[in-house]
Design a protein around this motif. Sequence first.
Motif, short mmCIF file in Angstrom:
data_model
loop_
_atom_site.label_atom_id
_atom_site.label_comp_id
_atom_site.label_asym_id
_atom_site.label_seq_id
_atom_site.Cartn_x
_atom_site.Cartn_y
_atom_site.Cartn_z
N HIS A 57 -10.54 85.82 78.45
CA HIS A 57 -10.39 86.17 79.87
C HIS A 57 -10.71 84.94 80.72
CE1 HIS A 57 -12.18 88.25 83.64
NE2 HIS A 57 -10.88 88.08 83.79
N ASN A 58 -9.81 84.64 81.64
CA ASN A 58 -10.06 83.57 82.61
C ASN A 58 -10.50 84.23 83.91
OD1 ASN A 58 -10.09 81.48 84.43
ND2 ASN A 58 -8.02 80.77 84.03
N PRO A 59 -11.82 84.26 84.18
CA PRO A 59 -12.31 84.97 85.37
C PRO A 59 -12.24 84.13 86.65
CG PRO A 59 -14.17 84.05 84.17
CD PRO A 59 -12.92 83.67 83.40
N THR A 60 -11.74 82.90 86.54
CA THR A 60 -11.74 81.99 87.69
C THR A 60 -10.40 82.01 88.42
OG1 THR A 60 -10.88 80.00 86.58
CG2 THR A 60 -13.20 80.52 86.25
N ARG A 61 -10.35 81.25 89.50
CA ARG A 61 -9.12 81.13 90.28
C ARG A 61 -8.32 79.88 89.91
NH1 ARG A 61 -11.16 82.72 96.43
NH2 ARG A 61 -11.91 84.84 95.93
N LYS A 62 -8.75 79.21 88.85
CA LYS A 62 -8.07 78.00 88.40
C LYS A 62 -7.52 78.20 86.99
CE LYS A 62 -11.03 74.87 91.08
NZ LYS A 62 -11.95 73.69 90.99
N PRO A 63 -6.40 77.57 86.66
CA PRO A 63 -5.88 77.67 85.30
C PRO A 63 -6.83 77.00 84.31
CG PRO A 63 -4.65 76.03 86.55
CD PRO A 63 -5.55 76.73 87.52
N ALA A 64 -6.78 77.46 83.08
CA ALA A 64 -7.62 76.90 82.02
C ALA A 64 -6.73 76.39 80.90
CB ALA A 64 -8.59 77.95 81.50
N ARG A 65 -7.25 75.41 80.17
CA ARG A 65 -6.51 74.88 79.03
C ARG A 65 -7.47 74.63 77.89
NH1 ARG A 65 -4.69 69.64 77.18
NH2 ARG A 65 -5.93 68.64 78.83
N TYR A 66 -7.10 75.09 76.71
CA TYR A 66 -7.97 74.87 75.55
C TYR A 66 -7.14 74.72 74.29
CZ TYR A 66 -7.42 80.00 75.11
OH TYR A 66 -6.92 81.29 75.03
N ALA A 67 -7.77 74.13 73.28
CA ALA A 67 -7.14 73.96 71.98
C ALA A 67 -7.79 74.91 70.98
CB ALA A 67 -7.28 72.53 71.49
N VAL A 68 -6.97 75.47 70.10
CA VAL A 68 -7.47 76.35 69.05
C VAL A 68 -7.12 75.72 67.71
CG1 VAL A 68 -7.41 78.66 68.04
CG2 VAL A 68 -7.13 78.37 70.52
N VAL A 69 -8.13 75.53 66.88
CA VAL A 69 -7.92 75.03 65.52
C VAL A 69 -8.23 76.18 64.57
CG1 VAL A 69 -8.57 73.32 63.80
CG2 VAL A 69 -8.60 72.72 66.22
N MET A 70 -7.25 76.54 63.73
CA MET A 70 -7.40 77.67 62.82
C MET A 70 -7.24 77.21 61.38
SD MET A 70 -4.92 80.25 64.94
CE MET A 70 -3.86 78.87 65.38
N ALA A 71 -7.97 77.86 60.50
CA ALA A 71 -7.84 77.58 59.07
C ALA A 71 -8.09 78.88 58.30
CB ALA A 71 -8.83 76.51 58.62
N SER A 72 -7.32 79.09 57.26
CA SER A 72 -7.50 80.28 56.41
C SER A 72 -8.00 79.85 55.04
CB SER A 72 -6.19 81.05 56.28
OG SER A 72 -5.25 80.28 55.55
N ASP A 73 -8.46 80.82 54.28
CA ASP A 73 -8.97 80.55 52.94
C ASP A 73 -7.84 80.35 51.93
OD1 ASP A 73 -11.55 80.58 53.75
OD2 ASP A 73 -11.98 82.62 53.08
N THR A 74 -6.59 80.60 52.35
CA THR A 74 -5.45 80.41 51.46
C THR A 74 -4.96 78.98 51.55
OG1 THR A 74 -3.97 81.18 53.20
CG2 THR A 74 -4.71 82.81 51.60
N PRO A 75 -4.35 78.43 50.49
CA PRO A 75 -3.92 77.03 50.50
C PRO A 75 -2.74 76.76 51.40
CG PRO A 75 -3.22 78.10 48.46
CD PRO A 75 -4.14 79.06 49.17
N SER A 76 -1.97 77.80 51.74
CA SER A 76 -0.79 77.60 52.58
C SER A 76 -0.66 78.73 53.56
CB SER A 76 0.49 77.52 51.73
OG SER A 76 1.64 77.54 52.56
N ARG A 77 -0.23 78.41 54.79
CA ARG A 77 -0.09 79.45 55.80
C ARG A 77 1.22 80.19 55.67
NH1 ARG A 77 0.93 74.75 59.29
NH2 ARG A 77 2.98 74.90 60.27
#
Length: 206
Positions: free
Chosen positions: A185-205
């Motif tokens: 949730h972005n509770p502010t009046r300004k846009p937000a930007r973020y990076a998401v790094v994901m990894a699974s326990d499997t060798p290939s996605r």
Amino acid sequence: MVDTVSTMEEARSDLNQRIAERVRELRAARGLSLDAVAGRSGVSRSMISLIERGESSPTAVVLEKLAAGLGVMLASLFDAPAAAASLASSPLARRDDQPQWQDPASGYLRRNVSPPGVSQPMQIVEIHFPPGGRVAFETGVRDTRVHQQVWMLEGAIDVTVGAERHRLREGDCLAMQLDRPTMFHNPTRKPARYAVVMASDTPSRR
């Protein structure tokens, strides 16, 4: 202005077709019927059928449920089909080639940063979150553990994981596992930007 709108509509249609092919491909690879995927994901059979035909613009919440039911991460649904990805496989993803998708419900914009077709367990996604935007992912425990880190680049957002709420500001990084309902949730009046790094326990996605 008309040309810009037309270009955006074409890009959205192309991405819906890519999602359609990927969902069909992933379901076939796992030998699952529409009913089986519906049971595993909580997404109705009719909605999955519409998505597979490219006749729906599903929300991020629906796609997250579908990804969980298929045993992949959400970003995997935006990859090119395996055959096309293998032909274009490269360790480098140019900025202009990274697919972007906008959630029709919240308006948030996500960009798959990681090169497609590369057999590595991690993925990077960049998110632009509009002021007041909110997305609540209902998915709980998955068959495969998925780890995620959210790195705040600009602005601020609230991330609620289960019963825990975290306010992230520029430079903050939150580590989490996708095993509980999660809300952004972005509770502010300004846009937000973020990076998401994901990894699974499997060798290939894939």
